[in-house]
Enzyme design. Structure first.
Site, PDB file in Angstrom:
ATOM      1  N   HIS A 130     -32.602 -37.233  38.518  1.00  0.00           N
ATOM      2  CA  HIS A 130     -31.317 -36.543  38.312  1.00  0.00           C
ATOM      3  C   HIS A 130     -30.271 -37.459  37.702  1.00  0.00           C
ATOM      4  O   HIS A 130     -29.078 -37.155  37.745  1.00  0.00           O
ATOM      5  CB  HIS A 130     -30.803 -35.959  39.635  1.00  0.00           C
ATOM      6  CG  HIS A 130     -31.608 -34.783  40.102  1.00  0.00           C
ATOM      7  ND1 HIS A 130     -31.501 -34.262  41.366  1.00  0.00           N
ATOM      8  CD2 HIS A 130     -32.560 -34.023  39.480  1.00  0.00           C
ATOM      9  CE1 HIS A 130     -32.334 -33.228  41.501  1.00  0.00           C
ATOM     10  NE2 HIS A 130     -32.988 -33.083  40.375  1.00  0.00           N
ATOM     11  N   THR A 132     -34.896 -34.607  52.004  1.00  0.00           N
ATOM     12  CA  THR A 132     -34.481 -33.576  51.050  1.00  0.00           C
ATOM     13  C   THR A 132     -34.686 -32.201  51.661  1.00  0.00           C
ATOM     14  O   THR A 132     -35.618 -31.971  52.422  1.00  0.00           O
ATOM     15  CB  THR A 132     -35.245 -33.691  49.710  1.00  0.00           C
ATOM     16  OG1 THR A 132     -34.789 -32.677  48.805  1.00  0.00           O
ATOM     17  CG2 THR A 132     -36.753 -33.551  49.906  1.00  0.00           C
ATOM     18  N   ASP A 192     -27.302 -42.203  43.502  1.00  0.00           N
ATOM     19  CA  ASP A 192     -26.764 -43.484  43.967  1.00  0.00           C
ATOM     20  C   ASP A 192     -27.741 -44.594  43.577  1.00  0.00           C
ATOM     21  O   ASP A 192     -28.879 -44.317  43.175  1.00  0.00           O
ATOM     22  CB  ASP A 192     -26.508 -43.446  45.492  1.00  0.00           C
ATOM     23  CG  ASP A 192     -27.781 -43.304  46.313  1.00  0.00           C
ATOM     24  OD1 ASP A 192     -27.893 -42.326  47.083  1.00  0.00           O
ATOM     25  OD2 ASP A 192     -28.682 -44.174  46.195  1.00  0.00           O
ATOM     26  N   ASN A 239     -37.983 -36.041  57.583  1.00  0.00           N
ATOM     27  CA  ASN A 239     -36.677 -35.413  57.409  1.00  0.00           C
ATOM     28  C   ASN A 239     -36.000 -35.258  58.764  1.00  0.00           C
ATOM     29  O   ASN A 239     -36.665 -35.181  59.792  1.00  0.00           O
ATOM     30  CB  ASN A 239     -36.833 -34.037  56.733  1.00  0.00           C
ATOM     31  CG  ASN A 239     -35.614 -33.657  55.920  1.00  0.00           C
ATOM     32  OD1 ASN A 239     -35.166 -34.405  55.051  1.00  0.00           O
ATOM     33  ND2 ASN A 239     -35.037 -32.511  56.240  1.00  0.00           N
ATOM     34  N   LEU A 240     -34.659 -35.167  58.733  1.00  0.00           N
ATOM     35  CA  LEU A 240     -33.947 -35.036  60.014  1.00  0.00           C
ATOM     36  C   LEU A 240     -34.349 -33.745  60.720  1.00  0.00           C
ATOM     37  O   LEU A 240     -34.449 -33.676  61.936  1.00  0.00           O
ATOM     38  CB  LEU A 240     -32.433 -35.055  59.747  1.00  0.00           C
ATOM     39  CG  LEU A 240     -31.527 -35.324  60.952  1.00  0.00           C
ATOM     40  CD1 LEU A 240     -31.837 -36.700  61.545  1.00  0.00           C
ATOM     41  CD2 LEU A 240     -30.058 -35.248  60.558  1.00  0.00           C
TER      42      LEU A 240
END
Ligand code: APR
Length: 240
Positions: free
Chosen positions: A114, A182, A99, A206-207
């Site tokens: 990427h 990630t 994105d 990170n979550l």
């Protein structure tokens, strides 16, 4: 011209993944509502899949490209852009994301390893072109005019990521490695922490704990829009 390295300030490498864009409304890949829960990556994100059914693959990326028009950078993207603008030391933001939210937030020292949804690549003349609209096998390449050769400029499974030399140099020099949003499941990005640990301070935001969480000196768990601005504030407090 890259800023001269300031020995008093750590050289920073930041790696981001889909989790940093989740609060902007873009699905991740492996969360319960993730893209790979609804689609099989081998049917959509490999060169073989594109050769087998280019219309299916174009349709998948056309939908994701169109979705970008309805989302905006969140506080985490904006905090990283502020760090980029104000950090006088070395810094490189490596994103796995395709994105454009880091770009739109204003990050400049940015590398999309990427590829990018808003780019197309011609397999006939190798042109890489900014691309906003849908792609199909009938779309002619604006550079060489041939149709049927344009593909999303996305690195698919089994293909070489972008910028690995530049990433390697940054990792060799980094004093602080921060991984954000990630799962730590896809290589080579998942190997970066192992490459620097022991000589750089490593932090995971990170979550939830990622697959590589145990490799980090420090792990902070929660939403990126809370964790990233806090870490950026800590870093900027060091450079006045
Ligand atoms: N804040 C912080 N972390 C979050 C948030 C959030 N709001 N939401 C989700 N996460 C975390 C999840 O816990 C998970 O660990 O983000 C991570 C997303 O993991 P993945 O969905 O696997 O995405 P990513 O790691 O970017 O995938 C890597 O895989 O399919 C390929 O090429 C694709 O670049 C992608 C690569």
């Amino acid at each position: 011209m890259p800023r001269p390295a300031d020995p008093a300030l750590p050289a920073i490498v930041i790696l981001t993944g889909a989790g940093i864009s989740q609060e902007s409304g873009l699905a991740t890949f492996r969360d319960p509502d993730g893209l790979w829960q609804r689609h099989r990556p081998e049917e959509l994100a490999t060169p073989e899949a594109f050769a087998r059914d280019p219309a299916l693959v174009h349709g998948f990326y056309n939908a994701r490209r169109a979705q970008l028009r309805g989302v905006s950078p969140n506080a985490a993207h904006l905090a990283l852009a502020e760090l980029d603008a104000r950090w006088p030391g070395e810094l490189l933001l490596v994103t796995q994301n395709v994105d454009d939210l880091h770009d739109r937030a204003g990050s400049k020292r940015l590398l999309h390893m990427h590829g990018a949804l808003r780019e197309a690549r011609c397999t006939r003349c190798a042109a890489v072109l900014p691309w906003e609209e849908d792609l199909s096998t009938a779309t002619p390449c604006p550079r060489c005019g041939t149709a049927g050769g344009l593909r999303p400029n996305i690195v698919w499974f089994g293909e070489m990521p972008v910028g690995m030399d530049r990433i390697g140099r940054a990792l060799d020099r980094c004093d602080l490695f921060v991984s954000i949003g990630t799962s730590g499941l896809v290589y080579p990005a998942a190997s970066f922490v192992a490459e620097v640990r022991g000589r750089a301070r490593t932090v995971e935001l990170n979550l939830e704990p990622s697959a590589g969480s145990a490799l980090f000196d420090e792990a902070r768990h929660g939403p990126a829009t809370a964790l990233v601005p806090a870490l950026v504030a800590e870093l900027l407090a060091r450079c006045g």
